[in-house]
Design a protein around this motif. Structure first.
Motif, PDB file in Angstrom:
ATOM      1  N   LEU A 662       0.824  -1.224   0.000  1.00 29.38           N
ATOM      2  CA  LEU A 662       0.000   0.000   0.000  1.00 29.38           C
ATOM      3  C   LEU A 662       0.855   1.271   0.000  1.00 29.38           C
ATOM      4  O   LEU A 662       0.571   2.254  -0.697  1.00 29.38           O
ATOM      5  N   TRP A 663       1.952   1.265   0.766  1.00 31.25           N
ATOM      6  CA  TRP A 663       2.811   2.455   0.812  1.00 31.25           C
ATOM      7  C   TRP A 663       3.437   2.731  -0.532  1.00 31.25           C
ATOM      8  O   TRP A 663       3.641   3.887  -0.923  1.00 31.25           O
ATOM      9  N   VAL A 670       1.766  10.005  -5.429  1.00 34.78           N
ATOM     10  CA  VAL A 670       2.318  11.314  -5.098  1.00 34.78           C
ATOM     11  C   VAL A 670       3.406  11.698  -6.090  1.00 34.78           C
ATOM     12  O   VAL A 670       3.435  12.813  -6.643  1.00 34.78           O
ATOM     13  N   LEU A 671       4.340  10.744  -6.336  1.00 30.24           N
ATOM     14  CA  LEU A 671       5.463  11.057  -7.200  1.00 30.24           C
ATOM     15  C   LEU A 671       5.046  11.119  -8.676  1.00 30.24           C
ATOM     16  O   LEU A 671       5.702  11.792  -9.476  1.00 30.24           O
ATOM     17  N   GLY A 672       3.997  10.485  -9.063  1.00 30.70           N
ATOM     18  CA  GLY A 672       3.587  10.471 -10.479  1.00 30.70           C
ATOM     19  C   GLY A 672       2.387  11.342 -10.756  1.00 30.70           C
ATOM     20  O   GLY A 672       1.647  11.090 -11.703  1.00 30.70           O
ATOM     21  N   TYR A 673       2.204  12.381  -9.912  1.00 30.48           N
ATOM     22  CA  TYR A 673       1.042  13.254 -10.088  1.00 30.48           C
ATOM     23  C   TYR A 673       1.077  13.949 -11.434  1.00 30.48           C
ATOM     24  O   TYR A 673       0.068  14.031 -12.141  1.00 30.48           O
TER      25      TYR A 673
END
Length: 739
Positions: A662-663, A670-673
């Motif tokens: 899940l993490w 978040v990083l691939g927004y």
């Protein structure tokens, strides 16, 4: 043609007997054919008294006569014989040397006495020729000669005297038994007077012709010799005469009755030997003998009886006139000798009959059995027919002259028939036994093997039921099949029991055979239970499968099979084998460290034994110790299968868990927004991404990537190599289209 008198000198002047001349004379006059119908007439008297002349005129013989011009001298020397011409029956005239002759001298009277005794012993009629003017004189009247004659055995003397006969008889020494016997008991005397041949020739011839008539049929009742006794048959005359002269010459007592027996013995023996020799070379006998060597001869007994009867009849005819006792005795010897001679042919004939009857029995029995006849009745019928045939053959072979019977050969035939019947019976019963044993083996082997492989709770109960059912069916059918053999109760019971024992042995043998392959069966049972579910479908080792439980079930099934095959349970007796095995091998593990502990364990551990409780050693298939050893080997050989199953289950778990943690998902968002925003704001990128997803999904399903991951790194590499090649083809295709 005038009949020849065949004059022959019988005894020479020196006393030598002319045996060859006598034999020739007997043959020429055919004396042997006369039987008892012949007579012998002898004449004695002084020298030159006209004896030969009288015989020549009386019987028409040709004896040498004295020449009157030469003076008185000896004309007849010794004894001559000749056949009386024209006299019936055959009559032999015997001319004796004259007595009182100067040639022998007055002191040499030995030959005179011997010839006189010979004439009295051989002749039926004795003529004593005397001149009438000599009667009353001592020497010329032949009184010394007559005294000599009467001193011989009286039953052989037949003198012819009238004058002074009683005085002479009384003066002759006689045996004590005949002191008072009258002369007439031994002799019949007649005196005949004849005229002088020299002075009254015609008268002499006339009187001689009248006297000649009295010699016709002289041996008939009332004839001159009608009362004669002890006549030697004509065939024995030659031998009898020789023997009598031999006895007289040797100066022995002349026992005429004994001589008669002796003559009969010799002649009957000669006749018997002659017939025996003729039988040996008889053509009919030789043909019969040759035929019987080849095979049975029809009418053998009649033919052989006829041959023997011919020679025995010939013996009877030729020996009929000899002493009855001797004749019968020699006939018995001849018959015995002849029967001994032909007996081998008789036994050969019986042998042929026995062989033929035995072969006929074999053929009849086989034919009867081939037609479906019951064995015992077929044997009886065939045996009776063959024995009846043999008995008829024996009756046809019977010899009339013998009391032989074929009882010994018949007994041997009966033994041979019984032996053959026993042999056939044994073969038939053996064949039946083999057939039913094969039937039992075929009906039991397959089901027993299946039951043992099943290894269920009721395996041995089912096997007992199967054994009892198939055995009873076979026994009933076998008993019906052997009923026709009419076996005794003990034999029948023994054979059915042997069949039951065989059936049990089939089961036990199969059980021992399967027990020898117990490890294979246990491993097969383990594999079946472990690798297949209750629907017989192969197991897929997912996380849902309880490998521990499945392993325990598979081992329990294998241990159950081991307990089933550990012992033979043909009797419904309970045992604790299964319980003991499960308690010892499934419920726990015993470990022993020290040697002392091992000794203790050997005494307390149930499987440390070579026998099962309540199970005999002969019914033990696998001992407790062997069970323990087998179980260890079994566990070692099946451990790999359990390990593989566990590995497969772990691989399956890993292949079904593709999502990241899940993490990691939150970090990617978040990083691939920016990338996500770009895809959303630009529909073309979104379309390309969707097409790539479809292609990847198709490849995943088509190549079963999930299962590939369960089989290790090599399979993964091979699968990705295939995917890469497909992508290259797709890129080339896209480039070509773009161009």
């Amino acid at each position: 043609m005038e009949e020849d008198c065949c004059a022959t000198q019988l005894i020479y002047g020196d006393g030598e007997f002319n045996s060859s001349g006598l034999d020739r004379f007997v043959k020429e006059v055919k004396l042997a054919e006369c039987g008892l119908s012949y007579a012998v007439v002898a004449i004695m008297g002084p020298q030159s008294s006209g004896k030969s002349t009288l015989l020549n005129h009386l019987f028409h013989t040709k004896f040498r006569e004295m020449d009157a011009y030469s003076g008185r001298s000896q004309t007849t020397k010794g004894i001559w014989i000749a056949k009386c011409v024209g006299i019936e029956p055959c009559t032999i005239a015997m001319d004796l040397e004259g007595t009182d002759g100067r040639e022998r001298g007055e002191d040499d009277t030995t030959f005179e006495k011997q010839s006189a005794l010979f004439a009295l012993a051989v002749s039926d009629i004795v003529l004593i020729n005397m001149w009438c003017h000599d009667i009353g004189r001592e020497q010329a009247a032949n009184k010394p000669l007559l005294k000599t004659v009467f001193q011989t055995p009286f039953e052989y003397l037949e003198p012819v005297l009238r004058e002074d006969i009683q005085k002479i008889w009384d003066g002759v020494p006689k045996p004590q038994a005949h002191k008072s016997t009258p002369f007439s008991d031994f002799f019949s005397v007649e005196v005949v007077a004849l005229s002088s041949y020299e002075e009254k020739e015609e008268k002499f011839k006339e009187e001689v012709a009248q006297l000649r008539q009295r010699f016709f049929h002289s041996i008939s009742p009332g004839g001159l010799a009608g009362d004669r006794r002890g006549v030697v048959p004509a065939t024995g005359f030659s031998f009898s005469a020789q023997q009598i002269w031999k006895v007289i010459k040797e100066n022995k007592d002349l026992d005429l009755p004994a001589h008669k027996v002796m003559v009969a013995t010799v002649r009957c023996e000669e006749i018997a030997n002659q017939k025996s020799n003729q039988l040996v070379y008889d053509e009919d006998w030789l043909a019969l003998k040759e035929a019987v060597q080849i095979g049975p001869v029809q009418g053998f007994g009649i033919r052989l009886s006829s041959i023997l009867g011919t020679y025995l009849s010939e013996y009877d005819m030729e020996a009929v006139y000899f002493d009855e006792g001797v004749r019968n005795s020699k006939r018995q010897l001849l018959e015995s000798k002849a029967l001994d001679f032909v007996y081998p042919a008789y036994t050969t004939m019986l042998g042929h009959l026995r062989s033929k009857a035995l072969e006929d029995f074999k053929v009849r029995l086989e034919q009867s059995l081939n037609k479906g006849g019951e064995f015992a009745s077929s044997v009886r019928t065939s045996s009776q027919s063959s024995m009846l045939e043999f008995d008829k053959g024996c009756a046809d072979t019977a010899i009339q002259q013998a009391d032989w019977d074929g009882s010994r050969v018949r007994e041997k035939l009966k033994r041979d028939i019984d032996a053959h019947a026993s042999s056939v019976r044994s073969a038939k019963l053996s064949k039946l036994k083999i057939n039913y044993e094969k039937q039992l083996s075929a009906s039991l082997t397959g089901p027993v093997e299946a039951l043992l492989e099943t290894g269920g709770k009721d395996t041995w109960t089912s096997m007992r039921k199967l054994l009892n059912h198939d055995t009873e069916v076979a026994v009933l059918e076998f008993s019906a099949a052997v009923a026709g053999f009419e076996l005794d109760k003990d034999t029948s019971t023994k054979m059915t029991q042997n069949l039951r024992d065989y059936a049990r042995n089939v089961v036990e043998k199969k059980a021992r055979e399967e027990a020898g392959n117990i490890m294979i069966h246990m491993k097969d049972r383990f594999s079946t239970v472990f690798n297949y579910d209750s629907d017989s479908m192969p197991r897929v080792w997912t996380e849902k499968e309880d490998i521990r439980s499945i392993t325990k079930d598979a081992r329990s099934a294998s241990l159950k099979l081991l307990s089933v095959m550990a012992a033979i349970r043909m009797e419904s007796k309970p045992d604790n084998i299964e319980k003991l095995l499960f308690s010892s091998l499934m419920d726990g593990t015993v470990t022993v460290s020290s040697s002392q502990d091992r000794r203790v364990a050997a005494s307390t551990y149930p499987l440390a034994s070579s026998t099962w409780e309540e199970v005999s050693s002969k019914d033990t298939l696998i001992t407790p110790v062997q069970c323990k050893s087998l179980w260890r080997q079994f566990k070692a050989e099946t451990e790999y299968s359990v390990t593989q199953a566990i590995s497969a289950q772990e691989a399956h778990k890993q292949s079904n868990n593709w999502w990241p943690p899940l993490w990691a998902i939150l970090a990617m968002i978040v990083l691939g927004y920016n990338e996500i925003k770009l895809l959303i704001t630009n529909p073309l990128y979104l379309m390309v991404l969707f097409v790539a997803y479809l292609i990847s999904r198709a490849l995943w399903v088509q190549m079963d990537i999930g299962r590939v991951f369960q089989h290790g790194i090599v399979s993964i590499k091979l699968s990705f190599t295939g995917i890469f090649l497909i992508l290259i083809r797709v890129r080339i295709l896209v480039s070509f289209v773009w161009c």
